[in-house]
Design a protein around this motif. Structure first.
Motif, PDB file in Angstrom:
ATOM      1  N   UNK A 100       0.839  -1.194   0.000  1.00 11.39           N
ATOM      2  CA  UNK A 100       0.000   0.000   0.000  1.00 11.39           C
ATOM      3  C   UNK A 100       0.877   1.248   0.000  1.00 11.39           C
ATOM      4  N   UNK A 101       0.449   2.269  -0.737  1.00 10.57           N
ATOM      5  CA  UNK A 101       1.031   3.616  -0.654  1.00 10.57           C
ATOM      6  C   UNK A 101      -0.067   4.560  -0.181  1.00 10.57           C
ATOM      7  N   UNK A 102       0.222   5.316   0.909  1.00  8.53           N
ATOM      8  CA  UNK A 102      -0.798   6.150   1.538  1.00  8.53           C
ATOM      9  C   UNK A 102      -0.647   7.606   1.082  1.00  8.53           C
ATOM     10  N   UNK A 103      -1.778   8.262   0.894  1.00 13.82           N
ATOM     11  CA  UNK A 103      -1.823   9.669   0.517  1.00 13.82           C
ATOM     12  C   UNK A 103      -2.963  10.334   1.272  1.00 13.82           C
ATOM     13  N   UNK A 104      -2.729  11.597   1.732  1.00 13.19           N
ATOM     14  CA  UNK A 104      -3.772  12.366   2.403  1.00 13.19           C
ATOM     15  C   UNK A 104      -4.406  13.302   1.378  1.00 13.19           C
ATOM     16  N   UNK A 105      -5.728  13.275   1.288  1.00 10.55           N
ATOM     17  CA  UNK A 105      -6.438  13.992   0.242  1.00 10.55           C
ATOM     18  C   UNK A 105      -7.552  14.837   0.855  1.00 10.55           C
ATOM     19  N   UNK A 106      -7.665  16.095   0.377  1.00 13.68           N
ATOM     20  CA  UNK A 106      -8.711  16.986   0.861  1.00 13.68           C
ATOM     21  C   UNK A 106      -9.370  17.708  -0.303  1.00 13.68           C
ATOM     22  N   UNK A 107     -10.688  17.872  -0.209  1.00 16.61           N
ATOM     23  CA  UNK A 107     -11.468  18.676  -1.147  1.00 16.61           C
ATOM     24  C   UNK A 107     -12.224  19.724  -0.336  1.00 16.61           C
ATOM     25  N   UNK A 131       4.429  13.145  12.478  1.00 18.43           N
ATOM     26  CA  UNK A 131       5.374  12.928  11.399  1.00 18.43           C
ATOM     27  C   UNK A 131       5.054  13.882  10.259  1.00 18.43           C
ATOM     28  N   UNK A 132       6.076  14.167   9.465  1.00 19.20           N
ATOM     29  CA  UNK A 132       5.881  15.019   8.290  1.00 19.20           C
ATOM     30  C   UNK A 132       5.068  14.265   7.242  1.00 19.20           C
ATOM     31  N   UNK A 133       4.309  15.026   6.466  1.00 19.23           N
ATOM     32  CA  UNK A 133       3.460  14.400   5.457  1.00 19.23           C
ATOM     33  C   UNK A 133       3.199  15.384   4.327  1.00 19.23           C
ATOM     34  N   UNK A 134       2.663  14.872   3.239  1.00 19.39           N
ATOM     35  CA  UNK A 134       2.255  15.699   2.098  1.00 19.39           C
ATOM     36  C   UNK A 134       0.757  15.557   1.917  1.00 19.39           C
ATOM     37  N   UNK A 135       0.081  16.702   1.900  1.00 22.88           N
ATOM     38  CA  UNK A 135      -1.370  16.722   1.750  1.00 22.88           C
ATOM     39  C   UNK A 135      -1.720  17.154   0.333  1.00 22.88           C
ATOM     40  N   UNK A 189      -6.609  13.949  12.675  1.00 14.37           N
ATOM     41  CA  UNK A 189      -5.388  14.654  13.067  1.00 14.37           C
ATOM     42  C   UNK A 189      -5.006  15.732  12.052  1.00 14.37           C
ATOM     43  N   UNK A 190      -5.792  15.871  11.013  1.00 19.22           N
ATOM     44  CA  UNK A 190      -5.564  16.891   9.995  1.00 19.22           C
ATOM     45  C   UNK A 190      -6.859  17.671   9.797  1.00 19.22           C
ATOM     46  N   UNK A 191      -6.746  18.991   9.721  1.00 20.01           N
ATOM     47  CA  UNK A 191      -7.923  19.829   9.495  1.00 20.01           C
ATOM     48  C   UNK A 191      -7.688  20.715   8.277  1.00 20.01           C
ATOM     49  N   UNK A 192      -8.781  21.069   7.625  1.00 21.10           N
ATOM     50  CA  UNK A 192      -8.717  21.926   6.450  1.00 21.10           C
ATOM     51  C   UNK A 192      -9.971  22.794   6.437  1.00 21.10           C
ATOM     52  N   UNK A 241       4.864  19.890   8.174  1.00 21.49           N
ATOM     53  CA  UNK A 241       5.691  19.346   9.231  1.00 21.49           C
ATOM     54  C   UNK A 241       4.815  19.028  10.447  1.00 21.49           C
ATOM     55  N   UNK A 242       5.325  18.245  11.416  1.00 24.69           N
ATOM     56  CA  UNK A 242       4.513  17.928  12.600  1.00 24.69           C
ATOM     57  C   UNK A 242       4.041  19.207  13.299  1.00 24.69           C
ATOM     58  N   UNK A 243       2.736  19.318  13.503  1.00 23.69           N
ATOM     59  CA  UNK A 243       2.169  20.464  14.202  1.00 23.69           C
ATOM     60  C   UNK A 243       2.114  21.742  13.387  1.00 23.69           C
ATOM     61  N   UNK A 244       2.471  21.711  12.119  1.00 17.61           N
ATOM     62  CA  UNK A 244       2.541  22.932  11.312  1.00 17.61           C
ATOM     63  C   UNK A 244       1.147  23.379  10.857  1.00 17.61           C
ATOM     64  N   UNK A 245       1.009  24.717  10.797  1.00 16.82           N
ATOM     65  CA  UNK A 245      -0.200  25.328  10.253  1.00 16.82           C
ATOM     66  C   UNK A 245       0.190  26.106   9.015  1.00 16.82           C
ATOM     67  N   UNK A 246      -0.570  25.955   7.937  1.00 17.01           N
ATOM     68  CA  UNK A 246      -0.195  26.579   6.671  1.00 17.01           C
ATOM     69  C   UNK A 246      -1.441  27.175   6.019  1.00 17.01           C
ATOM     70  N   UNK A 247      -1.178  28.224   5.210  1.00 14.66           N
ATOM     71  CA  UNK A 247      -2.279  28.914   4.541  1.00 14.66           C
ATOM     72  C   UNK A 247      -1.991  28.999   3.050  1.00 14.66           C
TER      73      UNK A 247
END
Length: 551
Positions: free
Chosen positions: A381-388, A482-486, A446-449, A527-533
């Protein structure tokens, strides 16, 4: 051991009834279903019977088979120590005695028997009542006699004790017998009431059709002979269902493949060897044929005048005849052909796959879902985080899975789990062996958008054009360790007219891709705990003398 094999298709059996010689012995075959192959819309059942035969001619009858079996699919095979020849086969339709009438007769007879038993109990109770009356008369008579004779010393104490014991024991026994009779009569009344209710339900039951298959066997040498009768029957099906469980490291997933079998063929499959096939006999064995495709110049025809002429000249060829002529060029539906099968654990049959269940199963003819585990596979499996964010405030856990099994994943429902937590269900499309497919494992809390519109601006008639501008902001927050790509998805409107111009305005993060359907794809590293705009705009321009819709 001598082995005899005989395959007999009824399409070749347009023959008169089997000739019956004077020394032909008819033997009912005590057969049971031993193996079943289930397809998407039918099943192939195989039933066997073993006979010990001496030299002679026999008519072996497989009786009371379901009326649903397809006559053209029936075939017979035989093997054993007997030297035998299968000389013919015939299928007969048989209408059994009306099941409702037969059941009603049986229940009426049982009711009459219970009523006779109740009458006997009434007679017995009447006798016991007479005994009680007699004992009561003795008690009264003894009471008067004792009062007179006690004065002269009679009866003695022993005589008095014997008399009282006789009367007391007799009354007690009579009371016990009366109670037992009442209990038995109540049980009989309950049975009669139940039978009468069943009789009302059975009233009006129709005749039951069955089929008998008669096999003519010539035996030259004594021995045993096992006959196997195979036939296709509808009202049976199977479908796949899957459970996919994501491992804790999110690198592997366990796929459990289940088969859901249903059948309403009219007979239970008890302790059968079950095989599930992906073959589709309903599609036929050959592809459809292309017919000549003719084109020509349009030539108007006097349709009404022609129809009137035909109607007056030949009234029989009216609307129905024209419909038949119109449908003459239509392609007939493909003929359903029974598919061959090969028993194996998982076998590739060139155009299909067969799954053999390793243990015997019971499948009743109740139309209910009966499940069995076919296989369990570990898949990478390869995991990806996806948001719409335009449509949902949640971040979804998307996986790309490779089907490493040696067989395809068929269309069906898939239930997804993360560890022991159920995350939802979806429909899986067909996935070939080795092919990649996407599967979602629910949302990640654990992820918000959040997406919001900052401003909307309209400019009318500037340089001969109307201009509409929108500005949006998307806020991202990661609480993971952990760091991740959304992956973020949004969209641009699609212009249905060449005079309408749509553009993406000053995005704070360059898109990874803008698809032809207007979908904008961003890859945001967190990054862990990072907030981005992330901010971006959409500009729509169109002629000032036109109105626009869809915004």
């Amino acid at each position: 051991m001598k082995i005899l094999r005989f395959v007999f298709l009824l399409t070749l059996l347009q023959l008169p009834s089997l000739a019956v010689s004077s020394d032909l012995k008819r033997i009912p075959a005590s057969a049971r279903i031993t193996a079943v192959t289930v397809y998407a819309d039918r099943a192939l059942t195989t039933r066997s019977a073993t006979l010990n035969l001496k030299p002679g001619s026999y008519l072996v009858a497989f009786e009371n088979l379901p009326a649903l079996i397809l006559d053209d699919s029936v075939r017979i095979e035989g093997k054993g120590t007997a030297t035998a020849t299968i000389a013919g086969l015939e299928i007969r339709r048989d209408f059994l005695e009306q099941s409702g009438e037969k059941l009603i007769k049986e229940m009426d007879e049982e009711i009459r028997g219970l009523e006779r038993r109740s009458g006997m109990l009434d007679a017995k109770k009447a006798g016991i009542t007479s005994q009680k009356s007699f004992l009561e008369s003795i008690r009264v008579a003894w009471g008067e006699r004792i009062s007179k004779e006690l004065a002269i010393g009679r009866p003695t104490s022993a005589e008095l004790l014997d008399a009282s014991s006789f009367v007391g024991a007799g009354v007690t026994k009579a009371e016990e017998q009366s109670r037992e009779i009442e209990i038995e009569k109540k049980s009989i009344r309950d049975k009669i009431d139940a039978l009468r209710r069943q009789r009302e339900q059975a009233t009006g039951s129709g005749r039951r059709e069955a089929k008998n298959v008669e096999v003519l066997v010539e035996v030259a040498r004594e021995g045993n002979l096992t006959l196997e009768l195979a036939s296709i029957i509808p009202r049976a099906s199977w479908e796949p269902a899957y459970d996919v469980r994501l491992a804790a490291d999110a690198k592997n997933a366990e796929l459990t493949f289940r088969a859901i079998v249903r059948q309403q063929t009219g007979e239970a499959w008890d302790n059968v060897d079950l095989t599930l096939s992906t073959a589709r006999p309903s599609l036929g064995g050959a592809p459809p044929e292309l017919r000549p495709w003719q084109i020509s110049f349009y030539r108007p025809q006097p349709v009404m005048r022609a129809e009137m002429y035909v109607a007056s000249a030949a009234p029989a060829k009216s609307k129905a005849a024209r419909m038949q002529m119109d449908n003459a060029g239509a392609e007939p539906p493909p003929e359903a052909m029974p598919a061959a099968f090969e028993t194996a654990q998982i076998s590739d049959e060139h155009s299909s796959v067969a799954f053999h269940v390793p243990r015997p199963l019971d499948i009743p003819a109740d139309g209910a879902r009966h499940g069995s585990i076919i296989a369990i596979e570990q898949l990478p499996v390869s995991i990806e985080y996806l948001a719409l964010p335009k449509l949902s405030p949640h971040v979804f856990l998307k996986s790309e899975i490779i089907n490493r099994a040696d067989w395809p994943l068929l269309p069906g429902q898939v239930n997804t789990f993360v560890g022991n937590s159920y995350t939802g269900s979806s429909q899986l499309k067909k996935v070939a062996a080795g092919e990649k497919f996407d599967l979602f494992f629910g949302t990640d809390d654990q992820l918000t958008v959040k997406r919001e519109e900052l401003k909307q601006h309209h400019e009318a008639g500037l340089f001969g054009k109307n201009r509409v501008a929108y500005r949006y902001r998307i806020q991202l927050q990661s609480y993971r360790r952990e760091a991740l790509t959304l992956t973020l998805l949004d969209q641009l409107p699609l212009a249905a007219d060449a005079e309408i111009k749509v553009s993406l305005d000053e995005p704070s993060l360059k898109p990874e891709q803008i698809k032809d359907d207007g979908t904008i794809v961003w890859k945001a590293a967190l990054q862990p705990g990072e907030k981005k705009e992330l901010t971006f705009g959409i500009i729509v321009e169109y002629p000032k003398d036109r109105e626009i819709s869809g915004l």
